[in-house]
Motif scaffolding. Sequence first.
Motif, PDB file in Angstrom:
ATOM      1  N   ILE A 180       0.817  -1.265  -0.072  1.00 36.05           N
ATOM      2  CA  ILE A 180       0.026   0.075   0.144  1.00 36.05           C
ATOM      3  C   ILE A 180       0.884   1.250  -0.074  1.00 36.05           C
ATOM      4  O   ILE A 180       1.707   1.411   0.926  1.00 36.05           O
ATOM      5  CB  ILE A 180      -0.884   0.111   1.212  1.00 36.05           C
ATOM      6  N   ILE A 181       0.621   2.321  -0.882  1.00 38.85           N
ATOM      7  CA  ILE A 181       1.334   3.419  -0.997  1.00 38.85           C
ATOM      8  C   ILE A 181       0.312   4.572  -0.203  1.00 38.85           C
ATOM      9  O   ILE A 181      -0.806   4.495  -0.661  1.00 38.85           O
ATOM     10  CB  ILE A 181       1.450   3.903  -2.376  1.00 38.85           C
ATOM     11  N   ILE A 217       0.086   3.646 -11.837  1.00 34.99           N
ATOM     12  CA  ILE A 217       1.005   2.236 -11.610  1.00 34.99           C
ATOM     13  C   ILE A 217       0.254   0.977 -11.205  1.00 34.99           C
ATOM     14  O   ILE A 217       0.745  -0.063 -11.208  1.00 34.99           O
ATOM     15  CB  ILE A 217       2.208   2.821 -10.730  1.00 34.99           C
ATOM     16  N   MET A 218      -0.887   1.308 -10.264  1.00 34.40           N
ATOM     17  CA  MET A 218      -1.631   0.293  -9.542  1.00 34.40           C
ATOM     18  C   MET A 218      -1.848  -0.855 -10.623  1.00 34.40           C
ATOM     19  O   MET A 218      -2.136  -2.158 -10.307  1.00 34.40           O
ATOM     20  CB  MET A 218      -2.748   0.622  -8.951  1.00 34.40           C
ATOM     21  N   SER A 240      -9.374   5.339  -0.883  1.00 32.31           N
ATOM     22  CA  SER A 240      -8.697   3.913  -0.641  1.00 32.31           C
ATOM     23  C   SER A 240      -9.019   2.988  -1.778  1.00 32.31           C
ATOM     24  O   SER A 240     -10.168   2.847  -2.020  1.00 32.31           O
ATOM     25  CB  SER A 240      -8.966   3.503   0.686  1.00 32.31           C
ATOM     26  N   THR A 241      -7.992   2.518  -2.534  1.00 28.35           N
ATOM     27  CA  THR A 241      -8.442   1.638  -3.533  1.00 28.35           C
ATOM     28  C   THR A 241      -8.249   0.184  -2.905  1.00 28.35           C
ATOM     29  O   THR A 241      -8.692  -0.832  -3.567  1.00 28.35           O
ATOM     30  CB  THR A 241      -7.211   1.605  -4.846  1.00 28.35           C
ATOM     31  N   ILE A 242      -8.036   0.077  -1.905  1.00 29.49           N
ATOM     32  CA  ILE A 242      -8.047  -1.366  -1.172  1.00 29.49           C
ATOM     33  C   ILE A 242      -9.119  -1.268   0.093  1.00 29.49           C
ATOM     34  O   ILE A 242      -9.575  -0.473   0.646  1.00 29.49           O
ATOM     35  CB  ILE A 242      -6.838  -1.948  -0.452  1.00 29.49           C
ATOM     36  N   PHE A 243      -9.980  -2.329  -0.036  1.00 27.05           N
ATOM     37  CA  PHE A 243     -11.224  -2.490   0.754  1.00 27.05           C
ATOM     38  C   PHE A 243     -10.866  -3.080   2.323  1.00 27.05           C
ATOM     39  O   PHE A 243      -9.843  -4.138   2.195  1.00 27.05           O
ATOM     40  CB  PHE A 243     -12.368  -3.090   0.243  1.00 27.05           C
TER      41      PHE A 243
END
Length: 149
Positions: A30-31, A45-46, A137-140
Amino acid sequence: MWKKEVSKLELAASMVRQVMPEFSAQRNVIILCDSWYAKKDLVCIMDEYANLDVICNARYDSVIYDLAPQPTGKKGRPAKHGRRLSIETDFTLSEEKVGDYYIGVRQVLTNLFGQREVLAYVTASDKAKGARRLFFSTIFPWQMEIFCA
């Protein structure tokens, strides 16, 4: 001769590309970044790494949309996204503070991440007045693998 100046975003993207092979075995990388780095040049880049996600502060006036409505079955192209959302009126803040902040969260679309659904978090130190801050946030939470050393 003039040397081409490398922007901070290009440098950051290059650094991420250099270190990601070292993290290829990790499930979650995670950035974390502030709003200055939250631009397409870095977040694209993801798409190159399946295990890479971003959590970033965003400008409070960033354009965010509700999720696309279900197709109606009528002729024509279906809507790409729902109505435009406001961080002032479209987020229900928590009843109690988490740390020093009330928090509201919802799944949204934003041009920054294209058609990828992301979580938008809004924080406020006071429910009735005061500034609100926006985070993407791209992560859940259910995708995160928590570990202890």
